[in-house]
Every structure is written in structure tokens, then in C-alpha cells.
Enzyme design. Structure first.
Site, PDB file in Angstrom:
ATOM      1  N   VAL A 172      -6.187 -22.536  24.729  1.00 46.34           N
ATOM      2  CA  VAL A 172      -5.649 -22.277  23.603  1.00 46.34           C
ATOM      3  C   VAL A 172      -4.919 -23.773  23.085  1.00 46.34           C
ATOM      4  O   VAL A 172      -4.197 -24.021  22.362  1.00 46.34           O
ATOM      5  CB  VAL A 172      -4.363 -21.438  23.860  1.00 46.34           C
ATOM      6  CG1 VAL A 172      -4.610 -19.958  23.817  1.00 46.34           C
ATOM      7  CG2 VAL A 172      -3.347 -21.774  24.915  1.00 46.34           C
ATOM      8  N   CYS A 173      -5.597 -24.664  23.852  1.00 43.32           N
ATOM      9  CA  CYS A 173      -5.289 -26.221  23.189  1.00 43.32           C
ATOM     10  C   CYS A 173      -6.340 -26.817  22.208  1.00 43.32           C
ATOM     11  O   CYS A 173      -7.505 -26.508  22.537  1.00 43.32           O
ATOM     12  CB  CYS A 173      -5.248 -26.962  24.452  1.00 43.32           C
ATOM     13  SG  CYS A 173      -4.440 -28.536  24.243  1.00 43.32           S
ATOM     14  N   ILE A 174      -5.689 -27.364  21.340  1.00 45.26           N
ATOM     15  CA  ILE A 174      -6.615 -27.865  20.350  1.00 45.26           C
ATOM     16  C   ILE A 174      -6.400 -29.459  20.193  1.00 45.26           C
ATOM     17  O   ILE A 174      -6.683 -30.042  19.079  1.00 45.26           O
ATOM     18  CB  ILE A 174      -6.530 -27.270  19.026  1.00 45.26           C
ATOM     19  CG1 ILE A 174      -5.067 -27.193  18.666  1.00 45.26           C
ATOM     20  CG2 ILE A 174      -7.307 -25.860  18.847  1.00 45.26           C
ATOM     21  CD1 ILE A 174      -5.093 -26.599  16.841  1.00 45.26           C
TER      22      ILE A 174
END
Length: 325
Positions: A172-174
Site C-alpha cells: 500500500v506504499c506508492i
């Protein structure tokens, strides 16, 4: 420098020396304590909360409580009152320094403190490490997140007892999309690169998709592996339960997402839905059995025997066998 990630690597088995994988010891020591597994759920609001952290501590697992909307002083007091260790997260802003002062004033010493910011190779982290070592010298300080050997060397020299490696490889990291920086897509290489200069434990943070990735992380230098997505979506998980077409999901979002911050500012995380996957205890038992199997495939009896195996890279220009590199 060779670049690869978890899905590009397979470890090579050695002659098995045990009758059953149950003979293999998956435990690891971090600081003054030993834990059943080299695994820690990510310190995120949709992964851990107070009851989960208490259960983990009571059952021999490591935990790091998140730092969002939490009274750290009250948390430490409650954990100690229940006879278990306290492991908290701090940032590097004034309220975090105030928390340290309050802990000192009340005579509370958390066994573990994780300095948890997105870009941990920073003067602000240096200052917080120094403050913690001055005010709470009995606490084991984990600092991160970082992604280069230079950062490992600096954080260790500044006084960190362990470093946390991983800039944006999580599900869930961008960060890499928003900034162009990070270890997403080559997290395992970054871990190997950092471990070569480390003299203290490394916690690999992010990019874990399967239980076999735990063994790969240990092979390339991790003492502990922080995992978010595999721990999100349990019945006990604090994320909101959502029903979609009759199926139940749990909300899971990054610490730097607008869902966590409550505002759209400096966003480097996103929100997804994880299918509910049963009880947390069952997942941890399965993980332990899988790590024990990994140890048996490595021809060992203890966790760090995994570091003795060879590996192969799959596909690309770097394909081939690598002997104890």
C-alpha cells in the site's frame, strides 16, 4: 551491483539434518529478548492495535505499536502493568520529544523504541537517537526507514541499535510513484547491499508477499522481517470490515495515506481491501511451520543456518548461480 527482488530469487537446498521440521528452531534474538519468529506485524493502524500487541507479547512474538492517535505513556504503563514488554513508535517532531520527557518523568522505560519516519537517513533522526540515548539509555532503539549502506553506517554510528530497511516496497506504499525514489521492486537487493556494511541487526520492512520471502530476507541479512499485507485482513485486525458482493474484506492503508492522516497532504500511501483470512494466531503458526521448513531445506537446525545456502537468480542478464554471496 546486481538488482533483484523476492520473485527473482530461489534458495538452493542443502542436505537435510533433521527428522522433522519441528526440530528446527525459528526463534530470533533482538536486544535482550528472544522471539518465536523473525517476523513483526507492521506498525500500522490497520494492522495492529493495543489488544493485538498485548496478545503478541504474551505469546512470544515481537511487536511494534503504531504511533497514530495513541497515548504512548499510557500504553507503556499498561503493558508493564500486564507483565509484558513495551515496544512503541516515535516520530521526530516536538510532541515526540514531549513523549520522551513524559516517560522519563514517570520512570517508564520502553524496552523497544522505533523511530519511524518515511526517510530515516536524516538529521532529525540523528537528533532523536541522541535524545533517546541520553534520556532512555535502557531502551533498544530501532531507526528507519532507510535504503542505502551509507544510511546504515550513519544510523549505527548515531547510536541506533538496529536499522529498518525499506523505502516504499510495501503493497500500500506508492512512494516510488509519487517521488521517483525507493526500494520498491528491488527490496531484496537493497537488503543485501545494506547488510554488507551492517554491524547491528537489520529489520527488512516491506515487499513480503509469501512466507518463503521471510527465509529469503534472513538469507540476505535480515534479523527480523516487518510485514503489513500478510497480517492485515484478519478477524482481529483493526481495519474497518467491508462487504463486497457478499464477501468480507478488511480495510488496509499505508501510514502515509490520506486515510491515515485524515488530510490529503504529503500522501505516499493508498487504501486497499484485504480478504478476511481467519485468525491471526493461525497465520503465525503457519508462518512458524514454513520458516521451520525453510531451515530444514537449508540443512540446518537454527534460523541463521539459512544464511549458509546458495541461491539462483531467475531470468534476465543476471541469471545464474551465486555461491555464498
Amino acid at each position: 551491483m546486481q538488482i533483484f527482488d523476492y520473485d527473482n530469487i530461489l534458495l538452493l537446498p542443502r542436505k537435510c539434518r533433521v527428522e522433522s521440521r519441528s526440530e528446527c528452531d525459528a526463534s530470533v534474538t533482538l536486544g535482550a529478548r528472544s522471539f518465536r519468529l523473525p517476523v513483526v506485524p507492521a506498525n500500522m493502524k490497520t494492522v495492529v492495535d493495543e489488544p493485538i500487541c498485548l496478545w503478541l507479547a504474551q505469546n512470544g512474538y515481537f511487536y511494534v505499536m503504531h504511533r497514530f492517535d495513541l497515548d504512548n505513556v499510557k500504553f507503556v504503563k499498561q503493558m508493564h502493568a500486564k507483565g509484558v514488554f513495551a515496544s512503541i513508535s516515535l516520530g521526530v517532531k516536538k510532541p515526540d520529544y514531549d513523549t520522551v520527557d513524559q516517560l522519563v518523568a514517570e520512570g517508564l522505560v520502553p524496552e523497544y523504541i522505533t523511530i519511524d519516519i518515511a526517510h530515516g537517513h536524516a538529521d532529525s533522526v540523528k537528533n532523536m537517537i541522541g535524545y533517546l540515548k541520553q534520556k532512555l539509555p535502557g531502551s533498544f532503539v530501532i531507526a528507519g526507514n532507510i535504503g542505502t549502506p551509507e544510511a546504515v553506517i550513519d544510523l549505527e554510528n548515531w547510536g541506533a541499535d538496529a536499522t529498518k530497511v525499506g523505502i516504499g516496497p510495501g503493497k500500500v506504499c506508492i512512494t516510488k510513484l509519487k517521488t521517483g525514489f525507493g526500494t520498491g521492486g528491488w527490496q531484496l537487493s537493497a537488503l543485501k547491499w545494506c547488510a554488507r556494511v551492517a554491524t547491528k541487526p537489520i529489520i527488512a520492512d516491506g515487499g513480503i508477499r509469501d512466507h518463503g520471502d521471510i527465509a529469503k530476507s534472513v538469507r540476505f541479512g535480515a534479523s527480523m522481517v516487518m510485514i503489513g499485507s500478510l497480517f492485515a485482513g484478519h478477524e482481529e485486525s483493526p481495519g474497518r470490515t467491508v462487504e463486497v458482493d457478499g464477501a468480507l474484506f478488511k480495510e488496509y492503508y499505508g501510514s502515509a495515506s490520506d486515510f491515515n492522516k485524515g488530510e490529503y497532504k504529503h500522501v505516499e500511501g493508498k487504501r486497499i481491501l484485504e480478504p478476511i483470512k481467519g485468525k491471526l494466531a493461525d497465520t503465525l503458526i503457519e508462518m512458524e511451520q514454513d520458516v521451520q521448513s525453510s531451515i530444514s531445506y537449508a540443512g540446518g537446525r537454527a534460523l541463521m543456518d539459512i544464511r549458509k545456502v546458495n541461491y539462483v537468480t531467475l531470468g534476465g542478464d543476471n541469471a545464474g548461480e551465486h555461491l555464498l554471496m
